[in-house]
Design a protein around this motif. Sequence first.
Motif, mmCIF file in Angstrom:
data_model
loop_
_atom_site.group_PDB
_atom_site.id
_atom_site.type_symbol
_atom_site.label_atom_id
_atom_site.label_comp_id
_atom_site.label_asym_id
_atom_site.label_seq_id
_atom_site.Cartn_x
_atom_site.Cartn_y
_atom_site.Cartn_z
ATOM 1 N N LEU A 131 -2.142 4.770 -6.963
ATOM 2 C CA LEU A 131 -3.557 4.434 -6.955
ATOM 3 C C LEU A 131 -3.611 3.096 -7.671
ATOM 4 N N HIS A 132 -4.042 2.056 -6.993
ATOM 5 C CA HIS A 132 -4.029 0.735 -7.625
ATOM 6 C C HIS A 132 -5.195 -0.105 -7.126
ATOM 7 N N GLY A 171 -6.968 2.623 -16.900
ATOM 8 C CA GLY A 171 -6.646 4.017 -17.170
ATOM 9 C C GLY A 171 -6.672 4.903 -15.946
ATOM 10 N N GLY A 172 -5.568 5.604 -15.739
ATOM 11 C CA GLY A 172 -5.497 6.569 -14.649
ATOM 12 C C GLY A 172 -4.928 6.050 -13.351
ATOM 13 N N LEU A 173 -4.830 4.725 -13.200
ATOM 14 C CA LEU A 173 -4.253 4.151 -11.990
ATOM 15 C C LEU A 173 -2.797 3.825 -12.246
ATOM 16 N N ALA A 204 6.145 0.605 -13.949
ATOM 17 C CA ALA A 204 5.921 1.417 -15.154
ATOM 18 C C ALA A 204 5.096 0.635 -16.176
ATOM 19 N N GLU A 205 5.428 -0.631 -16.366
ATOM 20 C CA GLU A 205 4.685 -1.461 -17.309
ATOM 21 C C GLU A 205 3.248 -1.671 -16.836
ATOM 22 N N ALA A 206 3.080 -1.978 -15.556
ATOM 23 C CA ALA A 206 1.739 -2.186 -15.001
ATOM 24 C C ALA A 206 0.909 -0.909 -15.111
ATOM 25 N N GLY A 243 -11.986 12.102 -10.227
ATOM 26 C CA GLY A 243 -12.127 12.527 -11.620
ATOM 27 C C GLY A 243 -12.232 11.354 -12.584
ATOM 28 N N LEU A 244 -11.789 10.187 -12.157
ATOM 29 C CA LEU A 244 -11.897 8.964 -12.952
ATOM 30 C C LEU A 244 -13.192 8.205 -12.644
#
Length: 184
Positions: free
Chosen positions: A86-87, A65-67, A57-59, A125-126
């Motif tokens: 998605l990372h 943004g968005g990952l 959650a923190e990461a 979209g990103l």
Amino acid sequence: MAEILRTERLVIREWADDDAAAALAVYGRAEVARWLSPAVDRVMGEEAMRAQLRHWAEATREGQGGLGHWAVALRETGAVVGGASLHLLPVEEQDVEIGWQLAPEHWGKGYAVEAGRHLVERAFGLDIDEVFALVRPNNARGEATARRLGMTWVGETDKYYGLRLNVFRIRPSDAPIRLHRPPG
């Protein structure tokens, strides 16, 4: 818990502390853990799972943004059935990997493909120009999911985690993914 995506049957949302038991039923299972990326160890115990969820959650909040890493829940009941992400991959942090993990009792229902299609579309979209899936050799389910997402096998590598992994890739021009969206 912020909702990231909603599909026909699923909600992809942020992880919460209350998800630890449900997440442990996924990531703590030997039949799931054997296929996990080396970046995600098999979790042993609810407190360890809660700590992992907090880390994800923190990461996700602090990352690009968005990952991120998210819970996959049934839309109808809210029950967590797995996780998806998605990372950035570890080498030079330029390549984006999609990941999915489901509790074994939810395998074969199309949930990984359903969540994956929406996450791939999110990535495009990103302005991400390609998304990779790394699949351990002999993980027939993982390979089948990648192919159902429209991904193509591009070879094997030990580039990312020092393990021999099959690499699947999808680009916007490859994507059979054209989800119906309301105008505007």
